[in-house]
Design a protein around this motif. Structure first.
Motif, mmCIF file in Angstrom:
data_model
loop_
_atom_site.group_PDB
_atom_site.id
_atom_site.type_symbol
_atom_site.label_atom_id
_atom_site.label_comp_id
_atom_site.label_asym_id
_atom_site.label_seq_id
_atom_site.Cartn_x
_atom_site.Cartn_y
_atom_site.Cartn_z
ATOM 1 N N VAL A 55 1.964 -9.049 -11.460
ATOM 2 C CA VAL A 55 1.363 -8.814 -10.144
ATOM 3 C C VAL A 55 2.217 -7.732 -9.500
ATOM 4 O O VAL A 55 3.414 -7.925 -9.286
ATOM 5 N N TYR A 56 1.610 -6.593 -9.191
ATOM 6 C CA TYR A 56 2.367 -5.379 -8.858
ATOM 7 C C TYR A 56 1.789 -4.752 -7.607
ATOM 8 O O TYR A 56 0.615 -4.390 -7.577
ATOM 9 N N GLU A 57 2.601 -4.650 -6.578
ATOM 10 C CA GLU A 57 2.181 -4.030 -5.313
ATOM 11 C C GLU A 57 3.014 -2.767 -5.121
ATOM 12 O O GLU A 57 4.157 -2.819 -4.680
ATOM 13 N N PRO A 58 2.461 -1.587 -5.482
ATOM 14 C CA PRO A 58 3.266 -0.367 -5.471
ATOM 15 C C PRO A 58 3.520 0.209 -4.092
ATOM 16 O O PRO A 58 4.425 1.022 -3.921
ATOM 17 N N GLY A 59 2.721 -0.208 -3.108
ATOM 18 C CA GLY A 59 2.853 0.404 -1.793
ATOM 19 C C GLY A 59 2.206 1.768 -1.736
ATOM 20 O O GLY A 59 1.798 2.329 -2.752
ATOM 21 N N ARG A 64 8.704 5.306 -3.236
ATOM 22 C CA ARG A 64 9.570 4.396 -2.491
ATOM 23 C C ARG A 64 9.016 2.966 -2.567
ATOM 24 O O ARG A 64 7.818 2.759 -2.784
ATOM 25 N N ASN A 65 9.910 2.004 -2.361
ATOM 26 C CA ASN A 65 9.527 0.602 -2.217
ATOM 27 C C ASN A 65 8.784 0.090 -3.463
ATOM 28 O O ASN A 65 9.013 0.525 -4.568
ATOM 29 N N GLU A 116 3.402 -1.108 2.632
ATOM 30 C CA GLU A 116 4.579 -0.346 2.207
ATOM 31 C C GLU A 116 5.143 -0.821 0.873
ATOM 32 O O GLU A 116 6.136 -0.274 0.395
ATOM 33 N N GLY A 117 4.548 -1.839 0.267
ATOM 34 C CA GLY A 117 5.097 -2.364 -0.983
ATOM 35 C C GLY A 117 6.345 -3.180 -0.760
ATOM 36 O O GLY A 117 7.339 -3.019 -1.487
#
Length: 313
Positions: A55-59, A64-65, A116-117
């Motif tokens: 589960v990947y939230e890159p922003g 960044r982040n 913003e991740g």
């Protein structure tokens, strides 16, 4: 036994060049929370997360982040603040995203950070636990402590400090809501991540000279102190290492900080008390096969939680 790790990779591509893929394949973790992945979906290295569900939230801030949670089994549920996330099984070779808003109302003040991740959470399939990965803003010094020529960057009038303190204030409310929501779902709660602050003098090498440094300001220490109690959240690593300096989890790349173990402990496992009581060992993997994976190191805790049978008392 459930082995759970948290690691700020400071760029997942750089960490892979240093051996992250091998560490993931050999460390035997059931769950790994990552922070500061700093990589868009279409630029992820091949096999970036091995045989884990991701589960990947890159922003939305390029380079960044970004946060992720890796699990051996597909999560029962996924929640973010207000972002699309990659949810992918290890045998899938395509990229896809799905909206996964949190079922807890977002605290006022977090809206500006929602994409913003910085945060993602999952409900584990193998145990009744909600695991969250957090990357908290680094911040800066208040205006009255900023002196030109004595800082790495230019004085900003306290803008970064004020932004971090606003985040902390809002996240305190969100953290309480999220912990209670997990309890309503019959789950323990575990917050993993880089909080960019150290709690006590045991958490900073050379703590006396750092009392006016960002990340160890009195108001930052007061914030985490207020979050911890035997009834709400427990600092798992400190509970297992109550009177020792460290174990540190971050060291500057500059000078001899790493060689001298002059680090900071800013990467945490904060668990609800019942889960915290199951923790048996907590270690920091300072290197992997002689190589640093990041300027942070993985914080690995073994929880005595039998798979599929719930959290033991």
């Amino acid at each position: 036994m459930l082995r759970i790790a948290s690691l700020n990779v400071n760029g997942v591509r750089a960490a892979h060049r240093r051996g992250l893929d091998d560490w993931l394949a050999t460390r035997g973790c059931e769950v790994v929370a990552l922070q500061e992945v700093r990589c868009p979906l279409d630029a992820l290295p091949d096999g970036a997360f091995g045989d884990y569900h991701v589960v990947y939230e890159p922003g939305q801030v390029a380079g960044r982040n970004g946060v992720a949670v890796l699990t051996r089994h597909r999560p029962v549920a996924v929640r973010t603040w207000d972002a699309d996330v990659l949810v992918r099984a290890p045998d899938e070779d395509h990229l896809h995203t799905e909206a996964a808003p949190d079922d807890v109302p977002l605290a006022r003040g977090l809206g500006a950070h929602a994409r913003e991740g910085r945060y993602v959470e999952v409900d584990l399939a193998e145990a009744p636990i909600t695991v969250a990965s957090l990357y908290l803003p680094k911040g800066g010094l208040p205006a009255d402590l900023q002196v030109a020529g004595r800082m790495r960057g230019e004085p900003d009038g306290g803008a970064r400090y004020e932004r971090k303190m606003r985040f902390l204030d809002a996240f305190a409310r969100q953290l309480s809501r999220t912990r209670r929501a997990a309890a309503r779902r019959g789950r323990e709660f575990l917050l993993l991540g880089d909080l960019n602050l150290a709690h006590t003098r045991h958490d900073v090498a050379g703590w006396r000279r750092n009392q006016r440094a960002e990340g160890f300001l009195p108001e930052e220490r007061d914030w985490i102190d207020a979050k911890l109690s035997p009834r709400t959240l427990v600092d798992v690593v400190r509970s297992l290492h109550p009177d020792t300096d460290g174990p540190y989890s971050w060291w500057s790349w500059l000078g001899q900080a790493y060689a001298r173990d002059a680090g900071w402990r800013i990467d945490y496992h904060l668990a609800t008390p019942r889960l915290a009581r199951t923790a048996r060992t907590a270690v920091v993997d300072r290197d992997h096969r002689g190589v640093r994976l990041s300027d942070h190191a993985p914080v690995v805790v073994d929880y005595d939680v039998p798979h599929g049978t719930g959290v033991t008392r």
